[in-house]
Write an enzyme that holds these catalytic residues in place. Sequence first.
Site: not given
Length: 178
Positions: A11-13
Amino acid sequence: MATEMATLGGGCFWCLEAVYQEMKGVQSVESGYTGGSVENPAYEQVCEGTTGHAEVVRIFFDTEAVSYRDILEVFFTIHDPTTLNQQGNDIGTQYRSVIYYHSPEQQATAKQVIAEMANVWGAPIVTELSPATTYYKAEPYHQNYFRQHPDQGYCAFVVAPKVAKFRQIFANRTKAAS
């Protein structure tokens, strides 16, 4: 002290970075991009989903304080490894669940943990397992994002709950427990 590197996408870092920054034995975490075909991709290009890159974190950890297996156990707890190219409302190949291994030992450990996780989750694990490829550090404003913007909407509603889940489930592995 022996240092090892792990490269993970889930997902989003910002989410992964925030969690691993709190993990005992982790020396540093950096957000970046890997797994694509475009050299030096910019965030906007990666977000379009056309470069092939995943948002990832590079985790540098002290193997005397934390194992690669520990890193992966946290990984499989703080993101959903059963959703293909998606984590919550973040949709696209750049948000895929992926482990980029840096050695045959990491590959073997990851295979074993993925097999074990198949028994934990109620759906098939879709996490990719690939050799590490060229990595590009994300833009400076992405580094330490949650620490710098804890009240920003995405951070408050998406990142913070993952950090809270980590603190609850892995209380003995937090830097605060040291």
